[in-house]
Design a protein around this motif. Sequence first.
Motif, short mmCIF file in Angstrom:
data_model
loop_
_atom_site.label_atom_id
_atom_site.label_comp_id
_atom_site.label_asym_id
_atom_site.label_seq_id
_atom_site.Cartn_x
_atom_site.Cartn_y
_atom_site.Cartn_z
N ASN A 31 4.04 -35.17 40.88
CA ASN A 31 4.39 -34.23 39.29
C ASN A 31 2.97 -34.02 39.17
OD1 ASN A 31 7.12 -34.22 39.61
ND2 ASN A 31 6.70 -37.00 40.85
N PHE A 32 3.08 -32.58 37.68
CA PHE A 32 2.00 -32.45 36.83
C PHE A 32 2.50 -31.52 35.69
CE2 PHE A 32 -1.48 -30.60 35.38
CZ PHE A 32 -2.42 -30.96 35.36
N ALA A 41 4.11 -28.30 26.84
CA ALA A 41 4.39 -28.91 27.63
C ALA A 41 4.74 -27.90 28.92
CB ALA A 41 5.03 -29.99 28.33
N LYS A 42 4.14 -27.97 30.25
CA LYS A 42 5.06 -27.18 31.66
C LYS A 42 3.91 -27.48 32.22
CE LYS A 42 3.89 -22.39 34.23
NZ LYS A 42 5.05 -22.71 33.96
N HIS A 43 5.76 -27.84 33.41
CA HIS A 43 5.76 -29.02 34.56
C HIS A 43 5.90 -27.37 35.98
CE1 HIS A 43 7.18 -31.36 31.99
NE2 HIS A 43 9.35 -30.10 31.82
N ALA A 44 3.89 -28.13 35.76
CA ALA A 44 3.34 -27.12 36.91
C ALA A 44 3.52 -27.62 38.01
CB ALA A 44 1.71 -27.23 37.48
N LEU A 45 3.85 -28.76 38.54
CA LEU A 45 4.18 -29.23 40.36
C LEU A 45 5.74 -30.33 39.65
CD1 LEU A 45 1.21 -29.73 41.70
CD2 LEU A 45 2.57 -28.47 42.35
N VAL A 46 6.35 -30.09 40.73
CA VAL A 46 7.84 -30.85 40.70
C VAL A 46 8.53 -31.56 41.83
CG1 VAL A 46 9.96 -31.11 39.96
CG2 VAL A 46 8.62 -29.26 39.26
N ARG A 80 -6.68 -34.15 38.27
CA ARG A 80 -6.51 -35.81 38.32
C ARG A 80 -4.89 -35.96 38.16
NH1 ARG A 80 -10.63 -39.41 37.50
NH2 ARG A 80 -9.63 -40.07 38.96
N LEU A 81 -4.89 -36.63 39.58
CA LEU A 81 -3.77 -37.06 39.71
C LEU A 81 -2.95 -38.24 38.46
CD1 LEU A 81 -1.23 -37.49 42.08
CD2 LEU A 81 -2.07 -39.46 42.54
N GLN A 82 -1.37 -37.33 39.00
CA GLN A 82 -0.52 -37.88 37.18
C GLN A 82 -0.05 -38.92 37.50
OE1 GLN A 82 1.04 -35.11 34.78
NE2 GLN A 82 -0.81 -34.44 33.36
N ASN A 92 -7.13 -42.44 48.85
CA ASN A 92 -5.84 -43.23 48.37
C ASN A 92 -5.75 -42.71 46.87
OD1 ASN A 92 -3.23 -43.64 46.78
ND2 ASN A 92 -3.80 -45.40 47.35
N LEU A 93 -5.86 -41.33 45.85
CA LEU A 93 -5.70 -40.97 44.94
C LEU A 93 -5.10 -41.33 44.04
CD1 LEU A 93 -6.88 -36.34 45.21
CD2 LEU A 93 -8.78 -39.10 45.93
#
Length: 308
Positions: A31-32, A41-46, A80-82, A92-93
């Motif tokens: 998710n991002f 806020a905008k949910h770009a990846l779900v 970067r990974l959220q 492994n990020l």
Amino acid sequence: MSKFDKKVNSQQATAVVEAPVNTAIFAYGLNFTYNAKSAFAKHALVDINLTIEQGEFVAVVGHTGSGKTTFVQHLNALIRLQSGQLQILEHNLAAKKPDLKALRQQVGMVFQYPEYQLFADTVLDDVCFGLKNFGVEKEKREEMARDAIELVGLDFAKIKDKSPFDLSGGEKRRVALAGVLAMKPKILVLDEPTAGLDPRGKQEILSLVTELNRTQGVTVIMVSHDMNEVYENANRVVVFRDGAVAHDTTPRELFRMEQEIESMNLDVPAMAQFINELERQGFTIPDSCKTVEEVYNAVLALKGVGNA
């Protein structure tokens, strides 16, 4: 707390899922959110769950704002990974301190209009730039640069001392690609690799990328708005819509869904439309047939004519 935030927290609480063997890219519960914790806020990846094996040629498509660019920018940690899991090769990020330098050596990114990033006095210096930043010694980096320049179909002796700005558009694109390939990446991420090129230049770049994938096993992730390029070159297509994966299938299966594709503001390739019509007329065309010649020969074979 929003439904989305609850979903993210639930995903974070789940047990770690191990990536399959021979995986190039493994995303689970990714998710991002841009401008998180703000009114904008905008949910770009779900909740992205996606596995890409080493050696695949995957097209990533979707209309503007679908999430595809945000996803591919995660692949070498430009973003970067959220939350969620993301493993790129052995990296492994989600770890506290992932080795980003090693990651970026293995994941090469070619942005849209990469020739705009050329800046050095000579082609050789430009192609060597990344290698120099990674501490490769002069003699070795020039050897690696030579290999990369020749790999993209340019004559090293003739071009190495030229200014990048004296080259044609197609040559500039090849030099920019050589700068990435000099690092010998295992994964190549391409953002609209043929944008702005004439038909011949487009074909040359796509043939080169396809050859790298076929002969050297480089995993290719290609973002493109050109569905003809997607149809003819990719082995798999991942369609993003509203931050989620809407479809993950082969090009042939995807473009059979003409109404669905058009509803997402994407085009159905002309050859796919033609094959769809043949199938509606009762012909069975192998999914491997994508070009005019391949389809022509398939129809002749159905009629018992053969290639004579």
